[in-house]
Design an enzyme around this catalytic site. Structure first.
Site, PDB file in Angstrom:
ATOM      1  N   TYR A   1     -11.309  38.255  27.509  1.00 36.17           N
ATOM      2  CA  TYR A   1     -11.324  36.532  26.710  1.00 36.17           C
ATOM      3  C   TYR A   1     -12.440  36.445  28.047  1.00 36.17           C
ATOM      4  O   TYR A   1     -13.454  35.749  27.376  1.00 36.17           O
ATOM      5  CB  TYR A   1     -10.384  35.755  26.895  1.00 36.17           C
ATOM      6  CG  TYR A   1     -11.209  34.088  27.594  1.00 36.17           C
ATOM      7  CD1 TYR A   1     -11.715  33.559  26.077  1.00 36.17           C
ATOM      8  CD2 TYR A   1     -11.228  33.815  28.316  1.00 36.17           C
ATOM      9  CE1 TYR A   1     -11.824  32.343  26.480  1.00 36.17           C
ATOM     10  CE2 TYR A   1     -11.566  32.987  28.282  1.00 36.17           C
ATOM     11  CZ  TYR A   1     -12.377  31.460  27.645  1.00 36.17           C
ATOM     12  OH  TYR A   1     -12.364  31.100  28.095  1.00 36.17           O
TER      13      TYR A   1
ATOM     14  N   GLU B   1     -14.502  29.380  34.419  1.00 30.52           N
ATOM     15  CA  GLU B   1     -13.856  30.190  33.318  1.00 30.52           C
ATOM     16  C   GLU B   1     -12.183  31.085  33.937  1.00 30.52           C
ATOM     17  O   GLU B   1     -10.866  30.406  33.718  1.00 30.52           O
ATOM     18  CB  GLU B   1     -14.349  31.665  32.665  1.00 30.52           C
ATOM     19  CG  GLU B   1     -15.035  31.120  31.307  1.00 30.52           C
ATOM     20  CD  GLU B   1     -14.626  30.248  30.049  1.00 30.52           C
ATOM     21  OE1 GLU B   1     -13.985  30.560  29.884  1.00 30.52           O
ATOM     22  OE2 GLU B   1     -15.370  29.415  29.814  1.00 30.52           O
TER      23      GLU B   1
ATOM     24  N   ASP C   1      -9.064  32.563  23.247  1.00 29.61           N
ATOM     25  CA  ASP C   1      -8.558  32.136  24.768  1.00 29.61           C
ATOM     26  C   ASP C   1      -6.725  30.631  23.823  1.00 29.61           C
ATOM     27  O   ASP C   1      -7.115  30.880  22.315  1.00 29.61           O
ATOM     28  CB  ASP C   1      -8.659  31.062  25.262  1.00 29.61           C
ATOM     29  CG  ASP C   1      -9.220  30.174  25.680  1.00 29.61           C
ATOM     30  OD1 ASP C   1      -9.459  29.638  23.780  1.00 29.61           O
ATOM     31  OD2 ASP C   1      -8.778  28.985  25.730  1.00 29.61           O
TER      32      ASP C   1
END
Length: 357
Positions: free
Chosen positions: A116, A33, A134
């Site tokens: 996020y 991520e 996102d």
């Protein structure tokens, strides 16, 4: 069938086979991520696999020096992400025996992890009911609900987070979040979305009203900043000077080739450092660059001239380093992009290799 179930079934059939999806483990999900924040999947994958091979768990990441982490981050840019990964790994090892806490507020305290990333890790690894937001998810939600506010504004973050929370599939929150991101990355594209293949098209406001080219609304506040600069390649005994300066606008905390911006700059933080200016004063005034190249960092468009020159006196550098609080080291050309792990080094190295050929 409700939209959430449609989306889930679509995802199970069409999801891409990606290495960080093979196991529901927090650490590889976290690394992936963070890497994907500024990098496309295809460009990130080989770097991800190399990084995970070298640092397979938080313990292995926490116990190495920062320079080694930066070297394995080369090609991804935005090196503060790599520094924060290492800091967070150290925190996890010291406070949680290397495990990821299963609490949103605790995860948000880790260096470099925002809302996020925290929600993505916890929902995908532990199936906690936390909806992510996102760029891809914002686009999907804006089109689906007909949201016409500027999605780059703080207001939109709150508005769309509420919609994401409402739309979340509570039975499969991890899959749902990945499905939303997958949908935005593969079908609900910024331009020419593939609406005929989309599992949400039946109820999508933008498709129904033929507004996919108008939604989402994106209004950027930051204007492009154009900069011109010089990079110095100083040679002594077949080695090149690298420096690490404490107050740099770019390349903070990293050993790099001496550089500075010339001409007009937008504010004081862009001004050349006393160390760079001192080096410049000691160089021949009629020096010509060996090449020029363009480089982009966020909203900064840069054009660099590269100067390659012999430097006879290492003692002068040592004196400047001591006086101005700078670190320095001399490295070989072959190790330049390892010691200075940035695409800037690779661009400069091309000119140097051409001169040698």
């Amino acid at each position: 069938m409700n939209p959430g179930k449609k989306l889930h079934e679509w995802y199970l059939i069409h999801k891409r086979d990606l290495p960080f999806r093979k196991k529901k483990q927090a650490y590889p999900i976290w690394i992936s991520e963070v890497m994907l924040q500024q990098t496309r999947v295809n460009a990130m994958l080989p770097l991800y696999e190399s990084f995970i091979k070298r640092f397979p768990n938080p313990e292995s990441l926490a116990q190495v020096e920062e320079d080694e982490v930066l070297a394995h981050w080369k090609g991804l840019g935005y090196y503060s992400r790599a520094r924060n990964l290492r800091k967070a790994a150290i925190f996890l090892v010291q406070n949680y025996n290397g495990a990821f806490p299963k609490d949103l507020n605790l995860v948000l305290k880790l260096p470099g992890i925002g809302n996020y990333t925290a929600r993505a890790i916890l929902s995908i690894a532990y199936d906690l009911p936390l909806a992510v937001l996102d760029g891809n998810v914002k686009r999907v939600l804006s089109r689906y609900y007909g949201y016409t506010e500027n999605i780059l504004s703080p207001k939109a973050d709150g508005d769309l987070q509420k919609k994401a929370d409402e739309f979340l599939n509570l039975e499969h929150p991890g899959d749902h979040n990945q499905a939303m991101m997958e949908l935005g990355a593969t079908l609900c594209l910024p331009e020419s979305p593939k609406c005929l293949l989309c599992p949400l098209s039946e109820d999508c406001f933008a498709r129904i009203h033929q507004k996919t080219s108008e939604i989402p609304v994106r209004v950027k506040d930051k204007k492009q900043i154009t900069l011109e600069g010089e990079i110095l390649v100083l040679w002594n005994q077949n080695c090149i000077l690298l420096v690490r300066e404490p107050k740099m606008r770019f390349l903070k905390g990293m050993f790099h080739l001496p550089y500075g911006f010339t001409g007009e700059v937008p504010e004081e933080t862009y001004e050349s450092t006393p160390f760079f200016l001192s080096l410049k004063k000691s160089l021949p005034k009629d020096s010509s660059p060996i090449g020029e190249f363009k480089h982009t960092i966020t909203h900064h468009k840069m054009k660099f001239s590269v100067f390659s020159l012999p430097w006879e006196d290492r003692a002068l550098v040592a004196g400047l380093v001591k006086e101005l609080g700078v670190e320095s080291k001399w490295v070989t050309l072959s190790s330049l992009d390892t010691e200075f792990p940035s695409s800037l080094a690779s661009k400069v190295k091309k000119f140097l290799l051409y001169l040698e050929s």
